[in-house]
Design a protein around this motif. Sequence first.
Motif, mmCIF file in Angstrom:
data_model
loop_
_atom_site.group_PDB
_atom_site.id
_atom_site.type_symbol
_atom_site.label_atom_id
_atom_site.label_comp_id
_atom_site.label_asym_id
_atom_site.label_seq_id
_atom_site.Cartn_x
_atom_site.Cartn_y
_atom_site.Cartn_z
ATOM 1 N N LYS B 7 30.263 -21.806 -73.859
ATOM 2 C CA LYS B 7 30.676 -22.264 -72.536
ATOM 3 C C LYS B 7 29.616 -23.150 -71.909
ATOM 4 O O LYS B 7 29.932 -24.124 -71.242
ATOM 5 C CB LYS B 7 30.905 -21.070 -71.610
ATOM 6 N N ALA B 104 44.466 -26.578 -66.502
ATOM 7 C CA ALA B 104 43.790 -25.647 -67.409
ATOM 8 C C ALA B 104 44.532 -25.548 -68.728
ATOM 9 O O ALA B 104 43.940 -25.417 -69.793
ATOM 10 C CB ALA B 104 43.696 -24.274 -66.750
ATOM 11 N N HIS B 171 40.096 -29.393 -63.839
ATOM 12 C CA HIS B 171 39.791 -28.053 -64.357
ATOM 13 C C HIS B 171 38.368 -27.992 -64.893
ATOM 14 O O HIS B 171 37.685 -26.998 -64.739
ATOM 15 C CB HIS B 171 40.776 -27.630 -65.448
ATOM 16 N N TRP B 174 35.631 -27.595 -62.093
ATOM 17 C CA TRP B 174 35.644 -26.246 -61.535
ATOM 18 C C TRP B 174 35.120 -25.245 -62.567
ATOM 19 O O TRP B 174 34.312 -24.371 -62.260
ATOM 20 C CB TRP B 174 37.065 -25.849 -61.108
ATOM 21 N N SER B 175 35.596 -25.393 -63.774
ATOM 22 C CA SER B 175 35.217 -24.470 -64.833
ATOM 23 C C SER B 175 33.714 -24.538 -65.091
ATOM 24 O O SER B 175 33.055 -23.520 -65.301
ATOM 25 C CB SER B 175 36.013 -24.848 -66.080
ATOM 26 N N GLY B 176 33.156 -25.751 -65.054
ATOM 27 C CA GLY B 176 31.722 -25.902 -65.262
ATOM 28 C C GLY B 176 30.927 -25.222 -64.164
ATOM 29 O O GLY B 176 29.913 -24.558 -64.429
ATOM 30 N N LEU B 177 31.396 -25.375 -62.927
ATOM 31 C CA LEU B 177 30.685 -24.732 -61.826
ATOM 32 C C LEU B 177 30.747 -23.219 -61.970
ATOM 33 O O LEU B 177 29.780 -22.506 -61.691
ATOM 34 C CB LEU B 177 31.291 -25.165 -60.485
ATOM 35 N N GLN B 178 31.881 -22.727 -62.423
ATOM 36 C CA GLN B 178 32.031 -21.286 -62.645
ATOM 37 C C GLN B 178 31.096 -20.844 -63.771
ATOM 38 O O GLN B 178 30.454 -19.805 -63.687
ATOM 39 C CB GLN B 178 33.497 -20.999 -63.007
ATOM 40 N N THR B 179 30.993 -21.652 -64.815
ATOM 41 C CA THR B 179 30.139 -21.313 -65.948
ATOM 42 C C THR B 179 28.671 -21.285 -65.541
ATOM 43 O O THR B 179 27.913 -20.403 -65.951
ATOM 44 C CB THR B 179 30.338 -22.312 -67.094
ATOM 45 N N SER B 183 29.885 -19.571 -58.748
ATOM 46 C CA SER B 183 31.141 -19.179 -58.121
ATOM 47 C C SER B 183 31.055 -17.722 -57.714
ATOM 48 O O SER B 183 30.534 -16.897 -58.439
ATOM 49 C CB SER B 183 32.288 -19.391 -59.113
#
Lengths: 251, 218
Positions: B7, B104, B171, B174-179, B183
Amino acid sequence: MRLHLKVWRQHDADDRGAMRSYDVDDASPDMSFLELLDVLNEKLTTEGEEPVAFDHDCREGICGACSMVIDGQPHGPEKATTTCQLHLRHFRDGDTITVEPFRAGSFPVVKDLVVDRSAFDRIIAAGGYVSAPTGSAPDAHAVPVPKDQADRAFTAAACIGCGACVAACPNGSASLFLGAKITHLGELPQGQPERDSRVLAMVAEHDAAGFGGCTNTGECADACPKEIPLDVISQLNRDYLAARRSRRRSA
Amino acid sequence: MPSVVLKYVMAASGAAMLLYLVLHMLGNLKIFFGAGALDAYSAWLRTLLEPAVPYSGVLWVIRVVLTVALVAHVWSAIVLARRARAARPVRYTHRPPVQGSYAARTMRWGGVIIALFVVYHLLDLTTGTLNPIGVHGEVYDNVAADFAPSHWYATIFYVLAVVTVGIHVRHGLWSGLQTFGRSNARTQRALKTFALVFAALLVAGFLAVPFAVTFGLV
Ligand code: SF4
Ligand code: FES
């Protein structure tokens, strides 16, 4: 109520399995979904057919045993509800309902709707615990915990290890479950000594068990009957990176 | 390779490419200052940091970094996709997607489409092979020929590709920030909105150029 069921029947782990149709004519809206299966099974037994095998234990939404995918959703269409707490009043008379087992290579089907989720036990055994000296319970206020952290730990600790997150995930990942355990123990003072080794060991066991990798689709948090929030996966990532860094420092 | 590391590889390589996209988009807007400004900008990119680095040096560094990022991005995507397939050997007979956004769900195929587009894009405006004019350094003329009303099919293809990029970025960001662990319950909605607005601005910036050419604004 009259309900048409399409249920996955699979004799044993080696059987290929198939969907079978059944009708239940005397369901009541007050029944839980498991009671519906009980009624179906009584009917099947009297007709000399093999009853549908399904997993259940507490029937009050706290053990996580009642794993099945109802109408395409783990634990059925109601939010924050386990199968055993799902009532037929949420369906309409004459509805056709499909019922399948959780589908994951790491959760092999034992029979019909029963899957073997011992992969989760292995992940817990890898690090989902604290090594505290046991004995008589300590005073509740002996170790103070800030309110924010206590709240977050509690939210994450609500995870019942049911595996719905895996069943929902398009990647077959158990990251929500992992994240819940990491957050639960990581927010508490008792969880600190093993914080690094825990996350490394649990992620390694998760991957070894054959669960897929997370791509942040969010299906898990939507399916979770305990509404574990997606940000526990963020916590998992952060802890994992920190653990790798500190291992490199000490090596 | 542990799934969590994958990830991070995905997120970091995506971040590098996204940064490039933003700079690329801003550079394109030079067209609104006139043909000369665009051509001069393109020439400047080649003389950048001269004589410390040779002619086109910076450009080649960027190309190498982007290639490495692309390979890492695609490689992690392939590994994750294969693990996902292995993790669910028997499929559901009935499972409609519930939560995952359209973005996504289309990351993988969207990524393939974007990769094909990049190949075309390089052959069109970098090497000039597929460009109606294709004269090196005459950036404005090449772009104008590409998006001329008579060359409408290229324009349509560009528009579709840019929108696909926007969906992918929505997506992906956002996904990168979550990773990267930014978040939590409070910021999740804000991060998603941020990613959406960011992607929309990126798409708007990229589409401004072909539309302006097609409708004769520049
Ligand atoms: S995170 Fe939710 S869905 Fe996953 S095992 Fe725990 S309670 Fe079940
Ligand atoms: S039977 Fe225990 S949670 Fe459903």
